[in-house]
Design an enzyme around this catalytic site. Structure first.
Site, PDB file in Angstrom:
ATOM      1  N   ARG A  50      22.229  40.915  39.852  1.00 38.91           N
ATOM      2  CA  ARG A  50      23.816  40.409  38.667  1.00 38.91           C
ATOM      3  C   ARG A  50      24.284  41.665  39.615  1.00 38.91           C
ATOM      4  NH1 ARG A  50      21.240  37.992  34.354  1.00 38.91           N
ATOM      5  NH2 ARG A  50      20.180  39.644  34.033  1.00 38.91           N
ATOM      6  N   ASP A  52      28.561  42.989  38.169  1.00 34.03           N
ATOM      7  CA  ASP A  52      29.723  42.554  36.746  1.00 34.03           C
ATOM      8  C   ASP A  52      30.843  42.325  38.103  1.00 34.03           C
ATOM      9  OD1 ASP A  52      27.795  42.932  35.052  1.00 34.03           O
ATOM     10  OD2 ASP A  52      28.616  45.062  35.206  1.00 34.03           O
ATOM     11  N   ARG A 197      28.149  52.909  36.653  1.00 29.92           N
ATOM     12  CA  ARG A 197      29.603  53.272  36.631  1.00 29.92           C
ATOM     13  C   ARG A 197      29.476  54.227  35.797  1.00 29.92           C
ATOM     14  NH1 ARG A 197      31.974  47.792  35.231  1.00 29.92           N
ATOM     15  NH2 ARG A 197      33.747  48.482  34.046  1.00 29.92           N
TER      16      ARG A 197
END
Length: 265
Positions: A50, A52, A197
């Site tokens: 999944r 973002d 990130r």
């Protein structure tokens, strides 16, 4: 029922993440609507990873079960004709009912593309990250070496991460420069929420000279998110590979890899 696996790519800046939401502005919502139109029945999808809001995919793998019998071409061209321009199905294969896009994957790959220039990008806005100060890729590559191996990545997981364990097996990390662009490549058995990130943010701290390369090892050992760098923007992040065992009969013997290449336009 038959189980179908799909290879899917999408531009994440056009959606509010992968996972279905009430507002319907997600990749999963768009894909399930298009699949349902071809199948003539509701379809529920499951993905390898999944993503973002703002995160892209060049090698997302999806599976779904359906009673309707259609040629494989219908799950590609037929579905694509009903999808918005920012998402497309690249291939479709029938798989055994035991196959699961998420749980059968033994590794995933991500690439982060960072534009390193005094001025922000325009044509690639939303498709690459950006940092305005000069970055030393050799320092970042030296720092990144400590990330390889099976270890606790608590310092680089989001506060709301729902993973049961912060331990991951990082199998490869690479940092390279191509002109004004820096490419960060990560390969692991899995990733925590915001992990990449957060790692890119930490590597940028090293690259701009705020900390020495050894600081990343120290931050990793602390297992404290508050002691690492801020989360970097999602713009340049791409899910670009998923690995499966060859016996599932997926394309390329299960090595689903499609790393975005420069130039992007």
């Amino acid at each position: 029922m038959v189980r179908i696996a799909l290879g899917v790519e999408y531009a994440g800046d056009c959606f509010e993440g992968w996972q279905s939401q009430r507002h319907g502005r997600t990749v999963q919502d768009a894909l399930e609507t298009a699949l349902g139109g071809v199948a003539g029945e509701p379809v529920r999808t499951h993905c390898a990873g999944r993503t973002d809001t703002g995160v892209h995919a060049t090698a997302q793998v999806v599976h779904f079960d359906v009673a309707a019998r259609r040629p494989l071409s219908a799950w590609v061209r037929g579905v694509n004709s009903a999808l918005p321009p920012a998402v497309a199905v690249r291939w479709a294969v029938e798989v055994p009912e035991q196959f699961h896009a998420r749980f059968c994957a033994f590794e995933r790959r991500y690439r982060y593309i960072l534009f390193n220039s005094p001025t922000r990008p325009a044509l690639l806005a939303g498709r690459v990250g950006w940092f305005h100060l000069p970055l030393e890729e050799a320092r970042m590559a030296e720092a990144a070496a400590c990330l390889v191996g099976r270890q606790d990545f608590s310092s680089f997981r989001a506060a709301g991460c729902q993973a049961k364990s912060p331990v991951r097996d990082m199998r490869e990390v690479a940092v390279q420069r191509q002109g004004d662009y820096l490419l960060f490549d990560f390969r692991a058995d899995g990733f925590l929420h915001h992990m990449i990130r957060n790692l890119v943010g930490a590597l940028v701290y090293v690259g701009k000279g705020r900390y020495p390369p050894s600081w990343l090892q120290e931050a990793l050992a602390l297992r404290d998110r508050s002691r690492a760098a801020p989360t970097f923007a999602p713009d340049g992040l791409y899910l670009c590979g998923v690995g499966y065992e060859a016996h599932w009969s997926l394309p390329d013997e299960g090595r689903i890899i499609a790393a975005p290449q420069l130039p992007l336009i």
